[in-house]
Design an enzyme around this catalytic site. Structure first.
Site, PDB file in Angstrom:
ATOM      1  N   LYS A   1     -11.812 -12.194   4.304  1.00  0.00           N
ATOM      2  CA  LYS A   1     -12.973 -11.813   5.089  1.00  0.00           C
ATOM      3  C   LYS A   1     -14.009 -11.275   4.123  1.00  0.00           C
ATOM      4  O   LYS A   1     -13.672 -10.880   2.997  1.00  0.00           O
ATOM      5  CB  LYS A   1     -12.610 -10.805   6.164  1.00  0.00           C
TER       6      LYS A   1
ATOM      7  N   ASP B   1     -14.541  -6.233   2.119  1.00  0.00           N
ATOM      8  CA  ASP B   1     -14.266  -7.361   3.015  1.00  0.00           C
ATOM      9  C   ASP B   1     -14.575  -7.065   4.474  1.00  0.00           C
ATOM     10  O   ASP B   1     -14.630  -7.977   5.298  1.00  0.00           O
ATOM     11  CB  ASP B   1     -12.825  -7.886   2.832  1.00  0.00           C
ATOM     12  N   ARG B   2     -14.780  -5.794   4.823  1.00  0.00           N
ATOM     13  CA  ARG B   2     -15.119  -5.472   6.218  1.00  0.00           C
ATOM     14  C   ARG B   2     -16.618  -5.313   6.398  1.00  0.00           C
ATOM     15  O   ARG B   2     -17.340  -5.091   5.418  1.00  0.00           O
ATOM     16  CB  ARG B   2     -14.452  -4.166   6.638  1.00  0.00           C
TER      17      ARG B   2
ATOM     18  N   THR C   1      -2.438 -10.801  13.599  1.00  0.00           N
ATOM     19  CA  THR C   1      -3.320  -9.915  12.841  1.00  0.00           C
ATOM     20  C   THR C   1      -3.113 -10.091  11.336  1.00  0.00           C
ATOM     21  O   THR C   1      -1.981 -10.202  10.878  1.00  0.00           O
ATOM     22  CB  THR C   1      -3.010  -8.457  13.242  1.00  0.00           C
TER      23      THR C   1
ATOM     24  N   ASP D   1     -13.166  -2.190  -0.300  1.00  0.00           N
ATOM     25  CA  ASP D   1     -13.065  -3.373  -1.165  1.00  0.00           C
ATOM     26  C   ASP D   1     -14.017  -4.497  -0.758  1.00  0.00           C
ATOM     27  O   ASP D   1     -13.919  -5.611  -1.281  1.00  0.00           O
ATOM     28  CB  ASP D   1     -11.626  -3.893  -1.187  1.00  0.00           C
TER      29      ASP D   1
ATOM     30  N   SER E   1     -11.091  -5.908  13.802  1.00  0.00           N
ATOM     31  CA  SER E   1     -11.055  -4.789  12.871  1.00  0.00           C
ATOM     32  C   SER E   1     -12.168  -4.909  11.814  1.00  0.00           C
ATOM     33  O   SER E   1     -11.937  -4.649  10.652  1.00  0.00           O
ATOM     34  CB  SER E   1      -9.690  -4.741  12.200  1.00  0.00           C
TER      35      SER E   1
ATOM     36  N   SER F   1      -8.161  -1.206   0.488  1.00  0.00           N
ATOM     37  CA  SER F   1      -9.195  -1.522   1.475  1.00  0.00           C
ATOM     38  C   SER F   1      -9.962  -0.288   1.955  1.00  0.00           C
ATOM     39  O   SER F   1     -10.582   0.401   1.170  1.00  0.00           O
ATOM     40  CB  SER F   1      -8.546  -2.266   2.634  1.00  0.00           C
ATOM     41  N   HIS F   2      -9.860   0.008   3.233  1.00  0.00           N
ATOM     42  CA  HIS F   2     -10.630   1.083   3.857  1.00  0.00           C
ATOM     43  C   HIS F   2      -9.885   2.410   3.828  1.00  0.00           C
ATOM     44  O   HIS F   2     -10.387   3.392   4.363  1.00  0.00           O
ATOM     45  CB  HIS F   2     -10.928   0.688   5.299  1.00  0.00           C
TER      46      HIS F   2
ATOM     47  N   ARG G   1       0.844  -1.200   0.000  1.00  0.00           N
ATOM     48  CA  ARG G   1       0.000   0.000   0.000  1.00  0.00           C
ATOM     49  C   ARG G   1       0.870   1.237   0.000  1.00  0.00           C
ATOM     50  O   ARG G   1       1.785   1.351   0.811  1.00  0.00           O
ATOM     51  CB  ARG G   1      -0.878   0.033   1.260  1.00  0.00           C
TER      52      ARG G   1
HETATM   53  C1  G1P Z   1      -5.614  -3.724   9.796  1.00  0.00           C
HETATM   54  C2  G1P Z   1      -6.354  -4.524  10.829  1.00  0.00           C
HETATM   55  C3  G1P Z   1      -6.215  -5.998  10.547  1.00  0.00           C
HETATM   56  C4  G1P Z   1      -6.690  -6.292   9.126  1.00  0.00           C
HETATM   57  C5  G1P Z   1      -5.979  -5.396   8.137  1.00  0.00           C
HETATM   58  C6  G1P Z   1      -6.523  -5.556   6.725  1.00  0.00           C
HETATM   59  O1  G1P Z   1      -4.241  -4.050   9.829  1.00  0.00           O
HETATM   60  O2  G1P Z   1      -5.906  -4.215  12.131  1.00  0.00           O
HETATM   61  O3  G1P Z   1      -6.945  -6.729  11.495  1.00  0.00           O
HETATM   62  O4  G1P Z   1      -6.474  -7.636   8.797  1.00  0.00           O
HETATM   63  O5  G1P Z   1      -6.122  -4.038   8.517  1.00  0.00           O
HETATM   64  O6  G1P Z   1      -7.865  -5.210   6.645  1.00  0.00           O
HETATM   65  P1  G1P Z   1      -3.159  -3.140  10.602  1.00  0.00           P
HETATM   66  O7  G1P Z   1      -3.273  -1.759  10.037  1.00  0.00           O
HETATM   67  O8  G1P Z   1      -3.562  -3.155  12.050  1.00  0.00           O
HETATM   68  O9  G1P Z   1      -1.845  -3.821  10.355  1.00  0.00           O
HETATM   69 ZN    ZN Z   2     -10.971  -4.088   3.137  1.00  0.00          ZN
END
Ligand code: G1P
Ligand code: ZN
Length: 539
Positions: free
Chosen positions: A376, A281-282, A344, A279, A365, A114-115, A23
């Site tokens: 997910k 998945d959450r 994680t 995306d 998360s 992702s988010h 990313r």
């Molecule tokens: C974060 C979340 C983790 C998740 C990931 C991808 O990662 O904490 O649980 O799997 O996003 O969605 P982190 O930024 O904490 O490494």
């Molecule tokens: Zn995502």
């Protein structure tokens, strides 16, 4: 005629995949050769893909189509036999995972951050998923990273790629098949859940709001919730994917899904509210007067999964990431099945799912999913909740409070300190790690360690996955640095305590956890290290 071209390039610093792929800011990805270097490094690390199928899709954020076209050209030049790509380059992450599995593809490239926010000033990302449909394991991402540091050239070719039209065409000797992004996913969901019962629920006047957050799940949710299940028109809000997610932060939590929360939580609001991220998945699950923490949602899903046809024969096991609360462990214990605790990141669930050791997995998360794919899955969680609501005919509030009554409540919160200075954050974690031996014994801490995981399937060992302070009464404080950010460091502090007494369940977690939160700040002296007295996001 189209010819393979070999383009000379030089390695870029820092193309190291994090918790979920590489990313970076769009502006970094848009630099000459940047995306190409990473994609070629992925291909160079793999072997045996000649004439095989590669799935390509992304969450539609700014720069998505450009990189999709680059990836298709490079796949053709490197010898893949077929690419399956979502129309307009769109595929939600769980849908991509399903398409890889369903078509016995060699693997897939998923373009997503992702988010994280999108748009020209936002973030972009690429990750590789293997033939099981799941994120590449650490061993592979380490090898990809090593390759990015040595790369000298990449292969590509010219030729037209039309992403707008469903159907097959050729590029060199590779077939490019543009597919509907939703079709296969909708069929999969129908095979897992009781669509008749959910349709009957909607018919009975049940009301719901789903917030697509102007991201990828809009078309999936509109087709399934409004089209197939008969949710009334308008059930899906912000349902059109936009390259900048409408300027919002597509993260379905209480802070960023404020519009939905304000609509659903008050008296008179709809019966059920849900949202998904950039995306897809959450997931966020809320009901009138009730926010369901992802940790509780995992536990409630595990306890009720057999109400859904796809899970009627029961669960073989449950898995949760280490910082996720222990609520699911209590359900697993009652069911007499194992609960695995992993680092994680979804990639650690893959082996457990492949080996048939776990059926349902989750992270605090806002991630929940099952063995139906290897990612997910936001809408899966929403449909599972609808299935539970349709069968139990109780409100979200009642389902949650009855769960606490039966199992006790794991009060839980996560405090994020975003964009702190990287050196300061690293120093804080190092100091904590160094002080672990002397922390045990202080403040009723019975165990203080840095979480390490030995994978029960492949025997690999992963270290330094979060500092854990475990108290005599089972309460926990966990510290780790985010592996998904693109600016500075994000310190995540996870706080949990268990309460068996039903009379005490109706407290705000921030109040119930206040003494632990205070300790969580003072033990490493977060303010001194970061200059921050309050977290930026509380979930
Ligand atoms: C974060 C979340 C983790 C998740 C990931 C991808 O990662 O904490 O649980 O799997 O996003 O969605 P982190 O930024 O904490 O490494
Ligand atoms: Zn995502």
């Amino acid at each position: 005629m189209t010819f393979v071209q070999t383009i000379q390039t030089k390695p870029f610093e820092g193309q190291k995949p994090g918790t979920s792929g590489l990313r970076k800011k769009v502006k970094v990805f848009a630099g000459p050769h940047y995306a190409e270097n990473f994609i070629q490094s992925v291909f160079d690390t793999l072997s045996g893909y000649q004439d095989q199928t590669l799935v390509i899709g992304g969450d539609g954020r700014h720069f998505n189509s450009e990189v999709i076209v680059k990836a298709i050209r490079m796949a053709a030049a490197n010898g893949f036999g077929r690419v399956l790509v979502g129309r307009d380059g769109l595929l939600s992450t769980p849908a991509a995972s399903n398409i890889i599995r369903k078509n016995n593809a060699f693997g897939g490239l998923i373009l997503s951050a992702s988010h994280n926010p999108g748009g020209p000033d936002g973030d972009f990302g690429i990750k590789y998923n293997a033939s099981n449909g799941g994120p590449a394991p650490e061993k592979l991402t380490d090898a990809i990273y090593a390759r990015t540091q040595a790369i000298t050239s990449y292969k590509t070719m010219d030729g037209t790629v039309d992403l707008a039209r469903i159907g097959a065409s050729t590029l060199g000797s590779m077939t490019v098949e543009v597919i509907d992004p939703v079709d296969d996913y909708a069929v999969l969901m129908q095979s897992l859940f009781d669509f008749d019962a959910i349709s009957a629920l909607f018919k009975s006047g049940f009301s719901m709001k789903f917030d697509g957050m102007s991201a990828i799940t809009g078309p999936y949710a509109s087709r399934i919730l409004e089209g197939m299940l008969g949710g009334k028109s308008g059930t899906v809000m912000n349902g059109t994917p936009l390259p900048d997610f409408g300027g919002h932060h597509p993260d379905p939590n209480l802070v960023h899904a404020r519009e939905l929360v304000d609509l659903v939580m008050p008296p008179g609001g709809p019966d059920f509210g849900a949202a998904s991220d950039g995306d897809g998945d959450r997931n966020l699950i809320i009901g009138r007067g009730m926010y369901v923490t992802p940790s509780d949602s995992l536990a409630i899903i595990a306890a009720n999964a057999t109400l859904a046809p796809g899970y009627a024969t029961g669960l073989v096991g449950v898995a949760r990431s280490m910082p996720t609360s222990g609520a699911a462990d209590r359900v697993a214990a009652k069911l007499g099945i194992k609960c695995f605790e992993t680092p994680t990141g979804w990639k650690f669930f893959g082996n457990l799912l492949d080996a048939g050791l776990a059926t349902v997995c989750g992270e605090e998360s806002f991630g929940t999913g099952s063995n139906h794919v290897r990612e997910k899955d936001g809408l899966w969680a929403v449909l599972m909740w609808l299935n539970i609501l349709a069968h139990r005919k109780e409100s979200v509030y009642d389902i949650v409070t009855h769960h606490w009554r039966d199992y006790g409540r794991n009060f839980y919160t996560r405090h994020d300190y975003e964009e702190v200075e990287s050196d300061a954050a690293n120093r804080l974690i190092k100091n904590l790690r160094d002080s672990l031996p002397k922390l045990a014994g202080q403040h009723d801490i019975s165990k203080a360690d840095d979480f390490a995981y030995d994978d029960p399937v492949d025997g690999s060992s992963t270290k330094n996955q979060g500092i854990r302070l475990i108290f005599e009464n089972g309460s926990r404080i966990v510290y780790r640095l985010s592996g998904t950010g693109t600016a500075g460091a994000t310190l995540r502090v996870y706080v949990e305590s268990y309460e068996a007494d039903t009379a005490k369940h109706n407290q705000d977690p921030q109040v119930a956890l206040a003494p632990l939160i205070k300790l969580a700040r003072s033990i490493p002296d977060i303010a001194k290290h970061t200059g921050r007295f309050e977290p930026t996001v509380i979930t």
